[in-house]
Design a protein around this motif. Structure first.
Motif, PDB file in Angstrom:
ATOM      1  N   VAL A  98       0.981  -1.238   0.064  1.00 32.54           N
ATOM      2  CA  VAL A  98      -0.058   0.102  -0.001  1.00 32.54           C
ATOM      3  C   VAL A  98       0.902   1.175  -0.159  1.00 32.54           C
ATOM      4  O   VAL A  98       1.790   1.327   0.862  1.00 32.54           O
ATOM      5  N   ILE A 170     -14.068  -3.374  -1.629  1.00 34.31           N
ATOM      6  CA  ILE A 170     -13.017  -2.464  -1.117  1.00 34.31           C
ATOM      7  C   ILE A 170     -13.606  -1.328  -0.934  1.00 34.31           C
ATOM      8  O   ILE A 170     -14.100  -0.613  -1.823  1.00 34.31           O
ATOM      9  N   ARG A 172     -13.004   2.717  -0.450  1.00 29.83           N
ATOM     10  CA  ARG A 172     -11.942   3.846  -0.937  1.00 29.83           C
ATOM     11  C   ARG A 172     -12.833   5.336  -0.434  1.00 29.83           C
ATOM     12  O   ARG A 172     -13.922   5.616  -1.051  1.00 29.83           O
ATOM     13  N   ALA A 284      -7.062  10.711  -1.931  1.00 25.76           N
ATOM     14  CA  ALA A 284      -7.384   9.293  -1.513  1.00 25.76           C
ATOM     15  C   ALA A 284      -7.055   9.018   0.007  1.00 25.76           C
ATOM     16  O   ALA A 284      -5.894   8.689   0.177  1.00 25.76           O
ATOM     17  N   LEU A 287      -8.275   3.877   2.899  1.00 27.62           N
ATOM     18  CA  LEU A 287      -8.301   2.663   1.775  1.00 27.62           C
ATOM     19  C   LEU A 287      -8.523   1.473   2.964  1.00 27.62           C
ATOM     20  O   LEU A 287      -7.793   1.094   3.850  1.00 27.62           O
ATOM     21  N   SER A 299      -7.404  -1.571   7.296  1.00 25.95           N
ATOM     22  CA  SER A 299      -7.718  -0.165   6.884  1.00 25.95           C
ATOM     23  C   SER A 299      -6.466   0.827   6.837  1.00 25.95           C
ATOM     24  O   SER A 299      -5.606   0.547   8.030  1.00 25.95           O
TER      25      SER A 299
END
Length: 329
Positions: A98, A170, A172, A284, A287, A299
């Motif tokens: 990530v 998922i 976002r 963003a 996640l 997370s």
């Protein structure tokens, strides 16, 4: 070696000597660089237009003189080089990675960006991703959108993550600063497809793919709003298109925002920040997903980058300076 989708844009006028010929036969003569089977696939997929109208019938007879346009994509096998590019790694194990992507970093090589991308950095950091389709990239962020991305380091991990993404498992969440004051949150449920005339842009279109964006107000300013958004689907430029559709485009959006919107009596600092914000104000921020191997729910969060924090600071100062009562908005 990875597979890259290359956009194909072809145009031409059907020669008069092809009067009475079928569409697939005419295209084979007009565009000999592409196989007959490939051209037929594009016809059946609705990628071919005759005089502005989609035609998905290979046997359609032509009169000659018709304008033809093809808007399609082509899977191309491309070999990319590993490059020593710093990655802001938020989490890593044997299966996933990530990262917190900065602005001005393209995710995947393409036209005008043959290297210097996230993919090139991944090939250096984790050479094994060369054996994973698209170097393990599961979803993308626009070049100037910052924030969290997950990369699969193995084929099984990628398979699970792609399936979860398609199943909307998922999560976002994004933060954005938009033009205008929004009084409440809501949902945008509007299909998105390729713009009818601007082929590099997307737009809300009845014939587009389903797209759903949830948003809520985090903070209101005199002439702008700080939003928290959650994607239910993942269409190209989805948040940018949906916010512009609501007539609240993202600050700094070069494609959907138009000219910078300057509120009345804006101070010099405010004008300078708004005019100088050279990207869409989109990040963003969170996640969340099930780990593709262990199944554990995980997370991550990434704080707002410095440019968006500075933008919010100047918006707060402007609102305070003009004595606006936000409760009345």
């Amino acid at each position: 070696m990875t597979t890259q989708q290359e956009h194909v844009e072809l145009q031409g006028i059907v020669p008069d000597h092809l009067f009475g010929k079928r569409l697939d036969q005419a295209l084979a003569e007009m565009f000999p660089d592409y196989s007959r089977s490939r051209l037929k696939e594009w016809i059946l997929a609705g990628n071919v237009e005759i005089a502005g109208n989609v035609c998905d019938k290979p046997r359609e007879k032509l009169l000659g003189g018709e304008p033809i346009a093809i808007h399609a994509t082509l899977d191309v096998q491309v070999s990319h080089k590993a490059q020593d590019i710093d990655l802001d790694i938020v989490y890593e194990d044997d299966d996933i990675l990530v990262i917190n992507k900065p602005a001005d970093l393209v995710v995947h090589p393409g036209a005008g960006n043959s290297d210097g991308t996230v993919l090139n950095a991944l090939l250096k950091h984790a050479p094994g991703v060369a054996n994973v389709p698209r170097a393990g990239i599961v979803h993308r962020l626009d070049k100037d959108t910052t924030g969290l991305m997950v990369i699969a380091k193995t084929v099984p991990a990628q398979t699970h993550l792609v399936e979860d993404l398609q199943a909307r498992e998922i999560s976002r969440e994004y933060e954005a600063v938009v033009c205008g004051t929004m009084v409440a949150g809501g949902i945008v449920d509007a299909p998105i497809g390729r713009h009818a005339t601007k082929r590099t842009s997307m737009a809300v279109r009845e014939t587009g793919k389903p797209a759903v964006t949830h948003y809520r107000v985090k903070e209101k300013f005199r002439a702008h709003t700080h939003l928290r958004l959650k994607l239910e689907t993942g269409r190209t430029h989805q948040i940018r298109v949906h916010m512009a559709h609501l007539r609240h485009p993202l600050v700094g959006d070069p494609l959907y925002g138009g000219r910078p919107r300057l509120p009345k009596a804006a101070g010099d600092d405010m004008v300078q920040v708004l005019r100088g914000f050279g990207r869409q104000a989109l990040h963003a921020a969170q996640l969340s997903l099930h780990h593709p191997v262990s199944g554990e729910w995980m997370s991550w969060q990434a704080p707002l980058p410095a440019d968006m924090q500075s933008l919010l600071t100047i918006l707060r100062a402007d609102t305070k300076e003009h004595g606006v009562d936000l409760d009345t908005l």
